[in-house]
Write a protein that holds these residues in place. Structure first.
Motif, mmCIF file in Angstrom:
data_model
loop_
_atom_site.group_PDB
_atom_site.id
_atom_site.type_symbol
_atom_site.label_atom_id
_atom_site.label_comp_id
_atom_site.label_asym_id
_atom_site.label_seq_id
_atom_site.Cartn_x
_atom_site.Cartn_y
_atom_site.Cartn_z
ATOM 1 N N ASP A 1 34.187 -16.232 -27.184
ATOM 2 C CA ASP A 1 35.495 -16.440 -27.797
ATOM 3 C C ASP A 1 36.111 -15.065 -28.033
ATOM 4 N N ILE A 2 37.269 -14.807 -27.449
ATOM 5 C CA ILE A 2 37.860 -13.475 -27.587
ATOM 6 C C ILE A 2 38.232 -13.167 -29.037
ATOM 7 N N LEU A 3 38.355 -14.191 -29.884
ATOM 8 C CA LEU A 3 38.636 -13.959 -31.294
ATOM 9 C C LEU A 3 37.442 -13.344 -32.013
ATOM 10 N N ASP A 4 36.241 -13.544 -31.460
ATOM 11 C CA ASP A 4 35.024 -13.019 -32.084
ATOM 12 C C ASP A 4 34.515 -11.758 -31.402
ATOM 13 N N LEU A 5 35.185 -11.327 -30.355
ATOM 14 C CA LEU A 5 34.688 -10.239 -29.532
ATOM 15 C C LEU A 5 34.871 -8.886 -30.233
ATOM 16 N N VAL A 6 33.819 -8.072 -30.197
ATOM 17 C CA VAL A 6 33.922 -6.692 -30.666
ATOM 18 C C VAL A 6 34.415 -5.853 -29.487
ATOM 19 N N LEU A 7 35.626 -5.343 -29.602
ATOM 20 C CA LEU A 7 36.259 -4.648 -28.487
ATOM 21 C C LEU A 7 35.831 -3.189 -28.442
ATOM 22 N N GLN A 8 35.484 -2.730 -27.242
ATOM 23 C CA GLN A 8 35.143 -1.340 -27.022
ATOM 24 C C GLN A 8 36.422 -0.534 -26.728
ATOM 25 N N PRO A 9 36.348 0.792 -26.847
ATOM 26 C CA PRO A 9 37.535 1.597 -26.514
ATOM 27 C C PRO A 9 38.017 1.294 -25.094
ATOM 28 N N ALA A 10 39.284 0.931 -24.977
ATOM 29 C CA ALA A 10 39.826 0.432 -23.703
ATOM 30 C C ALA A 10 41.109 1.175 -23.356
ATOM 31 N N ALA B 1 35.282 -8.989 -18.242
ATOM 32 C CA ALA B 1 36.058 -10.227 -18.131
ATOM 33 C C ALA B 1 35.454 -11.258 -19.079
ATOM 34 N N VAL B 2 36.301 -11.897 -19.880
ATOM 35 C CA VAL B 2 35.812 -12.774 -20.942
ATOM 36 C C VAL B 2 36.536 -14.112 -20.902
ATOM 37 N N ASP B 3 35.769 -15.193 -21.014
ATOM 38 C CA ASP B 3 36.364 -16.521 -21.136
ATOM 39 C C ASP B 3 35.429 -17.394 -21.962
ATOM 40 N N ASN B 4 35.993 -18.367 -22.679
ATOM 41 C CA ASN B 4 35.146 -19.237 -23.501
ATOM 42 C C ASN B 4 34.753 -20.531 -22.796
ATOM 43 N N SER B 5 35.186 -20.708 -21.543
ATOM 44 C CA SER B 5 34.827 -21.897 -20.770
ATOM 45 C C SER B 5 33.636 -21.569 -19.881
ATOM 46 N N SER B 6 32.523 -22.260 -20.097
ATOM 47 C CA SER B 6 31.327 -22.002 -19.289
ATOM 48 C C SER B 6 31.581 -22.315 -17.821
ATOM 49 N N ALA B 7 32.375 -23.343 -17.548
ATOM 50 C CA ALA B 7 32.677 -23.691 -16.159
ATOM 51 C C ALA B 7 33.488 -22.579 -15.495
ATOM 52 N N HIS C 1 35.968 6.806 -17.831
ATOM 53 C CA HIS C 1 34.968 6.495 -18.864
ATOM 54 C C HIS C 1 35.494 5.486 -19.882
ATOM 55 N N SER C 2 36.329 4.547 -19.441
ATOM 56 C CA SER C 2 36.864 3.547 -20.372
ATOM 57 C C SER C 2 36.664 2.149 -19.805
ATOM 58 N N VAL C 3 36.944 1.175 -20.665
ATOM 59 C CA VAL C 3 36.824 -0.239 -20.318
ATOM 60 C C VAL C 3 38.212 -0.795 -20.000
ATOM 61 N N LEU C 4 38.268 -1.685 -19.019
ATOM 62 C CA LEU C 4 39.442 -2.502 -18.742
ATOM 63 C C LEU C 4 39.068 -3.940 -19.081
ATOM 64 N N TYR C 5 39.824 -4.582 -19.953
ATOM 65 C CA TYR C 5 39.513 -5.945 -20.375
ATOM 66 C C TYR C 5 40.424 -6.961 -19.681
ATOM 67 N N ASP C 6 39.821 -8.056 -19.235
ATOM 68 C CA ASP C 6 40.548 -9.246 -18.787
ATOM 69 C C ASP C 6 40.153 -10.356 -19.747
ATOM 70 N N GLN D 1 48.887 -17.892 -25.484
ATOM 71 C CA GLN D 1 49.558 -19.167 -25.769
ATOM 72 C C GLN D 1 48.576 -20.292 -26.108
ATOM 73 N N PHE D 2 47.295 -20.095 -25.804
ATOM 74 C CA PHE D 2 46.272 -21.080 -26.143
ATOM 75 C C PHE D 2 45.524 -20.736 -27.438
ATOM 76 N N ILE D 3 45.881 -19.600 -28.050
ATOM 77 C CA ILE D 3 45.325 -19.212 -29.338
ATOM 78 C C ILE D 3 46.199 -19.819 -30.443
ATOM 79 N N GLN D 4 45.575 -20.274 -31.528
ATOM 80 C CA GLN D 4 46.358 -20.812 -32.637
ATOM 81 C C GLN D 4 47.362 -19.758 -33.118
ATOM 82 N N PRO D 5 48.624 -20.154 -33.355
ATOM 83 C CA PRO D 5 49.662 -19.175 -33.709
ATOM 84 C C PRO D 5 49.286 -18.256 -34.858
ATOM 85 N N GLU D 6 48.602 -18.789 -35.869
ATOM 86 C CA GLU D 6 48.271 -17.963 -37.035
ATOM 87 C C GLU D 6 47.173 -16.933 -36.732
#
Length: 247
Positions: free
Chosen positions: A122-131, A88-94, A58-63, A141-146
């Protein structure tokens, strides 16, 4: 779903733009990552194996940063925990479009796979469910360091007790000689896989402003600061590694 050979940087480019995950990259991505990332197939397949140890009913697995869904497919091959589902989440439509095609093809070949939802976000804006399991496979590594600590803290807060984050990243090294050695060995790996000196140089120029690797120590410190209790490296090949972070 034709897979092409990566020739994106084979000809001299008058100006080298920053690397983006566009349709041109999507077409060659399976070939590109196999020839560029040592140990990639081993990492992906074993994320599925490891996930099976942490997945809870009854849980989520996130990619997160799923690209073409290689990790999602591995999760579905190996996890048999009842009432799990993959997001599964990605910000590239392609990437999302092609990932969806690949997953439909997987559905046609196997029965009783975990249900999966593919999101363009955008995974930075995603509301994460219990996982019970979150995979960040060469994504942080593609996210801004800050912004990395905040993302990891939100992932930690979303994890159920007994869950895990699996984080795979290219590493940089504080010791200059170690960094130079492993950089040279990685270039040799690319040469052995058929990339020319021109391709290697142009790809490096395209990606250096986009991908900002951290050291293993930085990853450990940040994960602990985000609230994880233990960080366990489980794989390294040259300057690429994968870690398990436990809540």
């Amino acid at each position: 779903m034709t897979q092409e050979t990566d020739r994106l940087f084979a000809q001299p480019l008058p100006q080298i733009p920053d690397f983006v995950f566009n349709e041109a990259v999507v077409r060659v991505f399976p070939d590109m990552i196999k020839r560029s990332v040592p140990g990639y197939p081993t990492i992906v397949e074993n994320i599925g194996v490891l996930a099976a140890q942490f997945a809870q009913p009854h849980s989520v697995l996130y990619d997160l940063g799923c690209s073409l869904g290689a990790v999602t497919q591995a999760l579905r091959r190996h996890v048999q925990t009842p009432d799990c589902r993959v997001i599964a989440v990605d910000n590239s439509s392609a990437m999302v479009e092609r990932c969806t095609e690949y997953l439909h093809a997987q559905d046609s070949m196997f029965q009783e796979l975990l249900p999966v939802e593919v999101l363009e976000a955008d995974i930075l804006d995603l509301v994460l469910q219990p996982a019970s399991l979150v995979a960040l496979n060469f994504t942080l590594q593609f996210i801004q360091p800050e912004q990395r600590l905040g993302l990891l803290a939100r992932i930690r807060q979303s994890l159920l007790p007994g869950g895990a984050l699996i984080l795979s990243e290219k590493l940089r090294f504080a010791d200059d000689e170690e960094q130079a050695l492993l950089t040279d060995l990685h270039i040799a790996f690319k040469r052995a896989n058929g990339y020319s000196e021109l391709e290697i140089a142009q790809k490096r120029n395209a990606i250096e402003n986009v991908m900002k690797p951290d050291s293993l120590g930085q990853h450990r410190e940040r994960l602990l600061a985000a609230g994880f209790s233990k960080v366990v490296p489980w794989f390294q090949c040259l300057n690429f590694a994968s870690l398990i972070a436990l809540p």
